[in-house]
Design a protein around this motif. Structure first.
Motif, PDB file in Angstrom:
ATOM      1  N   MET A  21       0.844  -1.194   0.000  1.00 53.44           N
ATOM      2  CA  MET A  21       0.000   0.000   0.000  1.00 53.44           C
ATOM      3  C   MET A  21       0.875   1.238   0.000  1.00 53.44           C
ATOM      4  O   MET A  21       1.957   1.251   0.601  1.00 53.44           O
ATOM      5  CB  MET A  21      -0.891   0.042   1.250  1.00 53.44           C
ATOM      6  CG  MET A  21      -2.020  -0.944   1.267  1.00 53.44           C
ATOM      7  SD  MET A  21      -3.079  -0.636   2.711  1.00 53.44           S
ATOM      8  CE  MET A  21      -4.184  -2.040   2.603  1.00 53.44           C
ATOM      9  N   ASN A  22       0.386   2.289  -0.648  1.00 51.72           N
ATOM     10  CA  ASN A  22       1.050   3.574  -0.497  1.00 51.72           C
ATOM     11  C   ASN A  22       0.503   4.262   0.755  1.00 51.72           C
ATOM     12  O   ASN A  22      -0.393   3.744   1.432  1.00 51.72           O
ATOM     13  CB  ASN A  22       0.860   4.437  -1.753  1.00 51.72           C
ATOM     14  CG  ASN A  22      -0.604   4.690  -2.079  1.00 51.72           C
ATOM     15  OD1 ASN A  22      -1.410   4.979  -1.182  1.00 51.72           O
ATOM     16  ND2 ASN A  22      -0.974   4.587  -3.352  1.00 51.72           N
TER      17      ASN A  22
ATOM     18  N   SER B  75      -5.312  -8.774  -2.639  1.00 50.22           N
ATOM     19  CA  SER B  75      -6.080  -9.970  -2.301  1.00 50.22           C
ATOM     20  C   SER B  75      -6.170 -10.187  -0.797  1.00 50.22           C
ATOM     21  O   SER B  75      -7.127 -10.793  -0.305  1.00 50.22           O
ATOM     22  CB  SER B  75      -5.438 -11.208  -2.953  1.00 50.22           C
ATOM     23  OG  SER B  75      -4.097 -11.361  -2.513  1.00 50.22           O
ATOM     24  N   ASN B  76      -5.179  -9.703  -0.061  1.00 49.24           N
ATOM     25  CA  ASN B  76      -5.171  -9.917   1.388  1.00 49.24           C
ATOM     26  C   ASN B  76      -4.235  -8.906   2.016  1.00 49.24           C
ATOM     27  O   ASN B  76      -3.401  -8.293   1.343  1.00 49.24           O
ATOM     28  CB  ASN B  76      -4.705 -11.344   1.722  1.00 49.24           C
ATOM     29  CG  ASN B  76      -5.302 -11.840   3.027  1.00 49.24           C
ATOM     30  OD1 ASN B  76      -5.787 -11.047   3.829  1.00 49.24           O
ATOM     31  ND2 ASN B  76      -5.276 -13.145   3.233  1.00 49.24           N
ATOM     32  N   ASP B  77      -4.371  -8.720   3.342  1.00 48.49           N
ATOM     33  CA  ASP B  77      -3.445  -7.836   4.036  1.00 48.49           C
ATOM     34  C   ASP B  77      -2.406  -8.671   4.781  1.00 48.49           C
ATOM     35  O   ASP B  77      -2.529  -9.885   4.908  1.00 48.49           O
ATOM     36  CB  ASP B  77      -4.180  -6.885   4.986  1.00 48.49           C
ATOM     37  CG  ASP B  77      -5.063  -7.602   5.979  1.00 48.49           C
ATOM     38  OD1 ASP B  77      -5.119  -8.842   5.936  1.00 48.49           O
ATOM     39  OD2 ASP B  77      -5.700  -6.929   6.808  1.00 48.49           O
ATOM     40  N   SER B  78      -1.377  -8.006   5.260  1.00 47.72           N
ATOM     41  CA  SER B  78      -0.293  -8.680   5.955  1.00 47.72           C
ATOM     42  C   SER B  78      -0.708  -9.028   7.389  1.00 47.72           C
ATOM     43  O   SER B  78      -1.391  -8.237   8.043  1.00 47.72           O
ATOM     44  CB  SER B  78       0.928  -7.763   5.983  1.00 47.72           C
ATOM     45  OG  SER B  78       1.831  -8.142   6.986  1.00 47.72           O
ATOM     46  N   PRO B  79      -0.298 -10.204   7.903  1.00 44.84           N
ATOM     47  CA  PRO B  79      -0.580 -10.518   9.309  1.00 44.84           C
ATOM     48  C   PRO B  79      -0.037  -9.457  10.265  1.00 44.84           C
ATOM     49  O   PRO B  79      -0.666  -9.161  11.283  1.00 44.84           O
ATOM     50  CB  PRO B  79       0.108 -11.872   9.521  1.00 44.84           C
ATOM     51  CG  PRO B  79       0.212 -12.465   8.168  1.00 44.84           C
ATOM     52  CD  PRO B  79       0.394 -11.314   7.222  1.00 44.84           C
ATOM     53  N   LEU B  80       1.126  -8.881   9.929  1.00 45.10           N
ATOM     54  CA  LEU B  80       1.696  -7.855  10.790  1.00 45.10           C
ATOM     55  C   LEU B  80       0.830  -6.605  10.777  1.00 45.10           C
ATOM     56  O   LEU B  80       0.603  -5.984  11.821  1.00 45.10           O
ATOM     57  CB  LEU B  80       3.115  -7.524  10.340  1.00 45.10           C
ATOM     58  CG  LEU B  80       3.826  -6.440  11.169  1.00 45.10           C
ATOM     59  CD1 LEU B  80       3.899  -6.829  12.644  1.00 45.10           C
ATOM     60  CD2 LEU B  80       5.220  -6.162  10.611  1.00 45.10           C
ATOM     61  N   MET B  81       0.328  -6.214   9.596  1.00 42.13           N
ATOM     62  CA  MET B  81      -0.549  -5.048   9.544  1.00 42.13           C
ATOM     63  C   MET B  81      -1.831  -5.304  10.332  1.00 42.13           C
ATOM     64  O   MET B  81      -2.292  -4.444  11.073  1.00 42.13           O
ATOM     65  CB  MET B  81      -0.887  -4.680   8.103  1.00 42.13           C
ATOM     66  CG  MET B  81      -1.909  -3.545   7.996  1.00 42.13           C
ATOM     67  SD  MET B  81      -2.246  -3.030   6.306  1.00 42.13           S
ATOM     68  CE  MET B  81      -1.125  -1.636   6.171  1.00 42.13           C
ATOM     69  N   ARG B  82      -2.403  -6.508  10.192  1.00 44.93           N
ATOM     70  CA  ARG B  82      -3.609  -6.842  10.957  1.00 44.93           C
ATOM     71  C   ARG B  82      -3.336  -6.761  12.446  1.00 44.93           C
ATOM     72  O   ARG B  82      -4.142  -6.249  13.216  1.00 44.93           O
ATOM     73  CB  ARG B  82      -4.106  -8.237  10.592  1.00 44.93           C
ATOM     74  CG  ARG B  82      -4.781  -8.336   9.248  1.00 44.93           C
ATOM     75  CD  ARG B  82      -5.669  -9.566   9.152  1.00 44.93           C
ATOM     76  NE  ARG B  82      -4.952 -10.795   9.457  1.00 44.93           N
ATOM     77  CZ  ARG B  82      -4.293 -11.503   8.556  1.00 44.93           C
ATOM     78  NH1 ARG B  82      -4.239 -11.100   7.289  1.00 44.93           N
ATOM     79  NH2 ARG B  82      -3.688 -12.613   8.901  1.00 44.93           N
TER      80      ARG B  82
ATOM     81  N   LEU C 276       6.563   1.609   7.956  1.00 37.17           N
ATOM     82  CA  LEU C 276       6.000   2.928   8.252  1.00 37.17           C
ATOM     83  C   LEU C 276       4.550   3.016   7.784  1.00 37.17           C
ATOM     84  O   LEU C 276       3.712   3.615   8.466  1.00 37.17           O
ATOM     85  CB  LEU C 276       6.849   4.011   7.573  1.00 37.17           C
ATOM     86  CG  LEU C 276       6.646   5.452   8.052  1.00 37.17           C
ATOM     87  CD1 LEU C 276       6.877   5.572   9.545  1.00 37.17           C
ATOM     88  CD2 LEU C 276       7.567   6.389   7.287  1.00 37.17           C
ATOM     89  N   THR C 277       4.239   2.411   6.640  1.00 30.87           N
ATOM     90  CA  THR C 277       2.834   2.414   6.189  1.00 30.87           C
ATOM     91  C   THR C 277       1.967   1.600   7.134  1.00 30.87           C
ATOM     92  O   THR C 277       0.811   1.967   7.407  1.00 30.87           O
ATOM     93  CB  THR C 277       2.696   1.858   4.756  1.00 30.87           C
ATOM     94  OG1 THR C 277       3.134   0.499   4.722  1.00 30.87           O
ATOM     95  CG2 THR C 277       3.496   2.679   3.772  1.00 30.87           C
ATOM     96  N   TYR C 278       2.493   0.495   7.670  1.00 30.65           N
ATOM     97  CA  TYR C 278       1.730  -0.307   8.634  1.00 30.65           C
ATOM     98  C   TYR C 278       1.451   0.507   9.900  1.00 30.65           C
ATOM     99  O   TYR C 278       0.328   0.489  10.431  1.00 30.65           O
ATOM    100  CB  TYR C 278       2.510  -1.566   9.014  1.00 30.65           C
ATOM    101  CG  TYR C 278       2.639  -2.605   7.927  1.00 30.65           C
ATOM    102  CD1 TYR C 278       2.079  -2.421   6.670  1.00 30.65           C
ATOM    103  CD2 TYR C 278       3.329  -3.785   8.153  1.00 30.65           C
ATOM    104  CE1 TYR C 278       2.188  -3.381   5.672  1.00 30.65           C
ATOM    105  CE2 TYR C 278       3.451  -4.760   7.168  1.00 30.65           C
ATOM    106  CZ  TYR C 278       2.887  -4.542   5.927  1.00 30.65           C
ATOM    107  OH  TYR C 278       3.002  -5.500   4.945  1.00 30.65           O
ATOM    108  N   LEU C 279       2.467   1.209  10.391  1.00 36.20           N
ATOM    109  CA  LEU C 279       2.300   2.004  11.606  1.00 36.20           C
ATOM    110  C   LEU C 279       1.349   3.179  11.360  1.00 36.20           C
ATOM    111  O   LEU C 279       0.581   3.565  12.245  1.00 36.20           O
ATOM    112  CB  LEU C 279       3.660   2.508  12.097  1.00 36.20           C
ATOM    113  CG  LEU C 279       4.620   1.423  12.610  1.00 36.20           C
ATOM    114  CD1 LEU C 279       5.993   2.025  12.894  1.00 36.20           C
ATOM    115  CD2 LEU C 279       4.062   0.765  13.871  1.00 36.20           C
TER     116      LEU C 279
END
Length: 278
Positions: A3-4, A39-46, A228-231
């Motif tokens: 993701m941006n 198709s899916n998000d990252s487990p870490l992002m979740r 950084l995008t996850y945070l």
């Protein structure tokens, strides 16, 4: 997934808002991923988003939770040594929440079985349609002013059953719990505050499953920019929950939540359109 920053802001903000507004956070995350071409998000992002949601729920409910903690400590003191009497309402609130935890915990035994439904937009459309029905139904029920002292242990378990329904992707935890509470005659402010608190154990359970996914599958190679995008998404999710709670409390005195039922039906239509076009 990649993701941006704009997408991560929208993803996090809508994750938090939809988690606390009775419109299904899981359903909105699935739809957003489809719109972003993922198709899916990252487990870490979740994990980070769920942790941020839990932190925001705690921040918004900390006064009530600290009151529960003080009461539980006071109960351990022999009655003759207590400097003040127990608050009966708080004691019964705690008892009700303990009863509600039983079906919430039981619901997680079905979590892995129902999560594949989120990958099928037709199923998502059906579950979002069901969520709208759950939200729309209470307006046909007689109102009342019940609080925890007026509720039986069985009714406490029914509230927990409402929360547990949210293991189904597309069903809102807060929405199903609030609807169950109001259908049992709970006073609306009490129903909302209790529903917010019962969202916390559900979110804790999701965090456990996120950690299990990370343990089983890892997080892959994550660069600083992606982290950084996850945070950023997590921070926006925290803000989204806070804004959602403020909005719900502002709307509570002027309208019922059936308007969110109509919104859920609109979201179900969007999911169906994506199903037949994507």
């Amino acid at each position: 997934m990649d993701m941006n920053f704009l997408e991560s802001i929208l993803y996090g903000l809508f994750s938090g808002l939809a988690e606390i507004l009775p419109v299904s956070g899981s359903g909105h995350r699935v739809l957003l991923l489809k719109l972003f071409g993922e198709s899916n998000d990252s487990p870490l992002m979740r994990l980070l988003i769920h942790a941020a949601i839990l932190a925001s729920l705690y921040y918004c409910s900390k006064n009530q939770l600290l009151k529960f903690l003080r009461t539980m400590k006071l109960r351990r003191i022999p009655q003759k040594h207590r400097v003040r009497p127990l608050d009966v309402n708080t004691v019964t609130d705690i008892r009700l929440i303990k009863m509600a935890l039983l079906p919430i915990i039981a619901s997680f035994f079905f979590y892995n079985k129902v999560q594949p439904l989120s990958q099928n937009l037709l199923y998502m459309a059906g579950l979002l349609l069901l969520n709208g029905m759950i939200l729309y139904l209470p307006q046909f029920m007689p109102g009342s002013t019940k609080k925890s002292v007026d509720l039986s242990p069985l009714e406490g378990m029914l509230l927990g059953f409402g929360s547990g329904l949210s293991v189904l992707p597309g069903i809102s935890c807060l929405g199903a719990t609030f609807s169950m509470a109001t259908m049992r005659g709970c006073e609306r402010n009490y129903a909302l505050n209790t529903s917010i608190i019962l969202c916390m154990p559900m979110t804790m359970g999701l965090i456990v499953f996120d950690l299990m996914d990370i343990f089983n599958y890892g997080v892959g190679g994550i660069g600083f920019g992606q982290l950084l995008t996850y945070l950023t998404a997590a921070g926006c999710a925290f803000l989204g929950v806070w804004l959602g709670i403020k909005l719900l409390k502002g709307l509570l005195s002027s309208t019922n939540f059936s308007v969110f039922g109509l919104y859920s039906w609109g979201t179900a239509l969007l999911a169906f359109i994506l199903y037949i076009t994507v």
